[in-house]
Design a protein around this motif. Sequence first.
Motif, PDB file in Angstrom:
ATOM      1  N   THR A 173       0.816  -1.214   0.000  1.00  0.00           N
ATOM      2  CA  THR A 173       0.000   0.000   0.000  1.00  0.00           C
ATOM      3  C   THR A 173       0.856   1.273   0.000  1.00  0.00           C
ATOM      4  O   THR A 173       0.345   2.359   0.223  1.00  0.00           O
ATOM      5  N   THR A 174       2.146   1.127  -0.248  1.00  0.00           N
ATOM      6  CA  THR A 174       3.049   2.267  -0.104  1.00  0.00           C
ATOM      7  C   THR A 174       3.175   3.106  -1.368  1.00  0.00           C
ATOM      8  O   THR A 174       3.756   4.182  -1.325  1.00  0.00           O
ATOM      9  N   TYR A 175       2.632   2.651  -2.477  1.00  0.00           N
ATOM     10  CA  TYR A 175       2.797   3.388  -3.733  1.00  0.00           C
ATOM     11  C   TYR A 175       1.458   3.953  -4.206  1.00  0.00           C
ATOM     12  O   TYR A 175       0.494   4.011  -3.455  1.00  0.00           O
ATOM     13  N   GLY A 176       1.412   4.364  -5.462  1.00  0.00           N
ATOM     14  CA  GLY A 176       0.258   5.067  -5.987  1.00  0.00           C
ATOM     15  C   GLY A 176      -0.895   4.181  -6.399  1.00  0.00           C
ATOM     16  O   GLY A 176      -0.968   2.992  -6.070  1.00  0.00           O
ATOM     17  N   GLN A 177      -1.782   4.785  -7.202  1.00  0.00           N
ATOM     18  CA  GLN A 177      -3.024   4.136  -7.609  1.00  0.00           C
ATOM     19  C   GLN A 177      -2.826   3.129  -8.736  1.00  0.00           C
ATOM     20  O   GLN A 177      -3.704   2.303  -8.975  1.00  0.00           O
ATOM     21  N   ASN A 178      -1.685   3.166  -9.404  1.00  0.00           N
ATOM     22  CA  ASN A 178      -1.492   2.342 -10.601  1.00  0.00           C
ATOM     23  C   ASN A 178      -0.277   1.437 -10.511  1.00  0.00           C
ATOM     24  O   ASN A 178       0.336   1.108 -11.523  1.00  0.00           O
ATOM     25  N   ASP A 179       0.063   1.031  -9.296  1.00  0.00           N
ATOM     26  CA  ASP A 179       1.231   0.186  -9.063  1.00  0.00           C
ATOM     27  C   ASP A 179       0.834  -1.130  -8.417  1.00  0.00           C
ATOM     28  O   ASP A 179      -0.082  -1.177  -7.588  1.00  0.00           O
TER      29      ASP A 179
END
Length: 224
Positions: A173-179
Amino acid sequence: MKKAFKILGKILLGIVGFVVVYVLFAFILSRIPVNSENKNKNEDVTIYIKTNGVHTDIVVPIKTEYKDWSQKVQFAHIKSQDSTMQYIGFGWGDKGFYLNTPEWADLKFSTAFNAVFYLGTSAMHATFLKQVKETESCVKIKISQAEYQQLIAYIEESFQYDKNGSPILINATTYGQNDSFYEANRKYHLFYTCNTWANNALKSANQKAALWTPSDTGIFCHYQ
């Protein structure tokens, strides 16, 4: 006490010497090109190499007649679940770096130590993109069908798979919406970094690359 200081001095000298030799070899070997004269005239697929200033991704079309990446690396795996994405960037790296260090300010000594000294595990990072623009940090490369198939095989071999043949998704959950992130093969260390992986990906597709490089500059200097 003097003996202890002598031992400590030798240890520090050894560390400094290793760092100097490592940096020197990294510079020299990264400037030696391979596949500098690609004689294949076919340009069937457009791919990109993209750097954030430290880490290199290999960016490919999500769907072509040769491969539909969304069948396994699914839109459902990203928060946005946006199926209008056209490209996907693949990167390989240390799992601890990926999951625990979204920003450099978040870097912990334990994470860096485990990565450098072959103590961690690795992950594949997939970034879905709607479009890709050429910049100084994003280079377009046209390759043949055969070269793309070789690149596909290289990327696929980097994933770990479950019993159903699907990449093993990591709940991150540490990155953006598209990773999205997946369990990967091999381990990160000083001599096999995220950029070494990307450089080897280019080698697999018979594209310009460095003989060996731990850095993104070692890749991009061959595309200036």
